[in-house]
Scaffold this active site. Structure first.
Site, mmCIF file in Angstrom:
data_model
loop_
_atom_site.group_PDB
_atom_site.id
_atom_site.type_symbol
_atom_site.label_atom_id
_atom_site.label_comp_id
_atom_site.label_asym_id
_atom_site.label_seq_id
_atom_site.Cartn_x
_atom_site.Cartn_y
_atom_site.Cartn_z
ATOM 1 N N GLU A 166 26.586 84.984 17.479
ATOM 2 C CA GLU A 166 26.608 85.867 18.654
ATOM 3 C C GLU A 166 27.714 86.921 18.583
ATOM 4 O OE1 GLU A 166 26.650 83.548 22.247
ATOM 5 O OE2 GLU A 166 24.797 82.516 21.766
ATOM 6 N N GLU A 364 19.950 78.043 18.486
ATOM 7 C CA GLU A 364 20.471 77.329 19.656
ATOM 8 C C GLU A 364 19.470 77.485 20.783
ATOM 9 O OE1 GLU A 364 24.402 78.356 21.205
ATOM 10 O OE2 GLU A 364 25.182 78.545 19.179
HETATM 11 C C1 BGP Z 1 26.295 79.798 23.166
HETATM 12 C C2 BGP Z 1 27.418 79.565 22.191
HETATM 13 C C3 BGP Z 1 27.799 78.127 22.064
HETATM 14 C C4 BGP Z 1 27.705 77.300 23.333
HETATM 15 C C5 BGP Z 1 26.497 77.646 24.164
HETATM 16 C C6 BGP Z 1 26.465 76.994 25.531
HETATM 17 O O1 BGP Z 1 26.310 81.105 23.604
HETATM 18 O O2 BGP Z 1 27.087 80.034 20.912
HETATM 19 O O3 BGP Z 1 29.036 78.080 21.437
HETATM 20 O O4 BGP Z 1 28.880 77.229 24.001
HETATM 21 O O5 BGP Z 1 26.360 79.025 24.320
HETATM 22 O O6 BGP Z 1 27.097 77.792 26.488
HETATM 23 P P1 BGP Z 1 28.267 77.287 27.387
HETATM 24 O O7 BGP Z 1 29.084 76.413 26.526
HETATM 25 O O8 BGP Z 1 29.006 78.479 27.841
HETATM 26 O O9 BGP Z 1 27.619 76.563 28.531
#
Ligand code: BGP
Length: 463
Positions: A166, A364
């Site tokens: 990202e 993801e």
């Molecule tokens: C994505 C990231 C992850 C992870 C995920 C969940 O954008 O790549 O690292 O954190 O989001 O989001 P959050 O942890 O903010 O709930």
């Protein structure tokens, strides 16, 4: 209805170094911006939990790899921590880190789990942040050197490399929207950071292509599909602008080798153009990737602005659209984001129709839920909502694949409940629950479900 996937489909999960490894005395890890910020801006993190208290992958790696094998994963993504491998960001390599990552990669390969290795997941070494992080061109060279060290050390063990996770986020969250350290709020600086990250990506790909390395290289992006409130031209324009700033700016540079023309015109008009040198554009134009990872969590719904932006305020993409709260939208209230499985289908079609149907995978996708302990029955989190979420997204993905999308796999976020950038352990995403008191890791019901899907390479609607 049966949903079958190809026999070599990648099934697994993703995490990142900073979110899972933790630190222990004597590991010689250098500090990164998250170690620093979670201590020095502790109030910004849910319940003040710092990076020292993650899911202890560094100490429990072998047992965690067994846990992955117990889920039948055939692939797994994590990142290398730059500041663990090279504590100061440049210079000396940390032998403990080399040993750790070597054992991790061997352990994965021995279990038949392909390592997907990402080089940068938001975690700038503090020493390099002190000289400006990616705002400083010198850091591009430091990153290139770091990438080369990783390829040299581990190329025989890794078939899939990723330069960044990202890339928009460090720029947008760190330099515009006050979510990530260094908490700068300045669009032009954010644009500079993004441009330099894109160049760093290109440099790493170049060094990879020049070296004696096998394997594939790509990048992981969060492509948030944009939906206008209505077909009114003002709403359509709002959607176009949100897409231009947050998606096309990056996607087109990476996947088409050039920035969108309209972006330059707007940034010039508002005096927000970052410094871009002639040779930068040539480098962007000649860089291609082998495999694209897409992180998908939510759609972006927008509408025409209801009031004029403050002309003396901070320039931002939000000058051109307002967020739209669609009536009846389905929310994940823990995370405050909409759940919209069909968005994954739309992304797949976009990659197919607009970006040359490049090989890609879901890198993801997941649902973070607060208070999951209330769903524990008989010692197991009964996360039927996560199974439903997975199923719905896989059905959309399957449909796009039936229509010709080149999707090669699906990785869930995440494997064991992990620490998160601001929310620390507030929302849980894992296939395994982490008990913060005892440190115990127990498989959730969704883990069992996913394991069966992997073993059968698909599922039926009743399942
Ligand atoms: C994505 C990231 C992850 C992870 C995920 C969940 O954008 O790549 O690292 O954190 O989001 O989001 P959050 O942890 O903010 O709930």
């Amino acid at each position: 209805m049966e949903y079958n996937f190809s026999k070599d489909f990648f099934w697994g999960a993703a995490t990142s170094a900073t979110q899972s490894e933790g630190t222990i005395a004597g590991d010689n890890k250098g500090e990164n911006i998250w170690d620093y910020a979670s201590k020095n801006y502790n109030h910004r993190f849910f319940e003040g939990v710092t990076t020292e208290h993650t899911s202890r992958f560094y100490q429990e790696m072998e047992a965690d790899l067994d846990r992955m094998a117990a889920l039948s994963f055939n692939s797994f993504r994590t990142s290398i921590s730059w500041s663990r491998l090279i504590p100061e960001g440049t210079g000396e390599v940390n032998p403990e880190a080399v040993d750790f990552y070597t054992r991790m990669l061997d352990g994965l390969n021995q279990r038949g789990i392909k390592p997907f290795i990402n080089l940068y997941h938001f975690d700038m070494p503090m020493k390099l942040q002190e000289i400006g992080g990616f705002e400083n061109r010198e850091v591009i060279e430091a990153y290139r050197a770091y990438a080369k060290i990783c390829f040299d050390l581990f190329h025989e063990k890794v078939a899939y490399w990723f330069t960044f996770n990202e890339p928009m986020i460090p720029a947008e969250a760190g330099y515009l929207h006050d979510r990530h350290y260094p908490y700068v709020v300045d669009f032009k600086r954010a644009a500079q950071v993004l441009h330099h990250i894109i160049l760093a990506h290109c440099e790493a790909v170049k060094v990879f292509r020049q070296g004696p390395y096998q394997g594939k290289i790509g990048i992981i992006m969060d492509v948030i599909p944009v939906y206008p409130r209505s077909q009114h031209p003002a709403d359509l324009k709002a959607a176009e602008m949100a897409d231009l700033f947050y998606t096309r700016s990056l996607n087109e540079a990476i996947l088409k080798g050039r920035y969108p023309q309209e972006l330059k015109a707007i940034l010039t008009r508002y005096d927000q153009m970052p410094r871009v040198e002639e040779q930068d554009l040539a480098l962007i134009a000649e860089t291609t990737i082998d495999l694209l990872g897409i992180n998908y969590y939510r759609p972006r719904r927008v509408k025409a602005k209801e009031s004029l932006p403050n002309p003396e305020g901070v320039f931002s993409p939000e000058w051109f659209y307002d967020d739209y709260e669609m009536p009846g939208r389905r929310m994940n209230t823990s995370r405050g984001i909409e759940i919209y499985p069909h968005g994954l289908y739309d992304i797949a079609k976009k990659i197919q129709l607009k970006y040359g149907n490049i090989d890609w995978f879901v890198s993801e996708n997941g649902i973070g839920i607060q208070g999951e302990e209330t769903f524990i029955e008989g010692g197991q989190v009964q996360d039927n909502y996560r199974i439903a979420f997975l199923k719905e997204h896989l059905i959309e993905l399957h449909q796009a694949m039936m229509e010709g999308s080149n999707c090669l796999g699906y990785h869930m976020w995440t494997f064991v409940d992990c620490w998160s950038w601001q929310n620390a352990f507030k929302n849980r995403y894992g296939f395994y629950r982490l008990d913060l008191e005892t440190g115990e890791k127990t498989m959730k019901k969704s883990g069992l479900w996913f394991k069966e899907v992997i073993q059968k390479n698909g599922f039926s609607n009743e399942f």
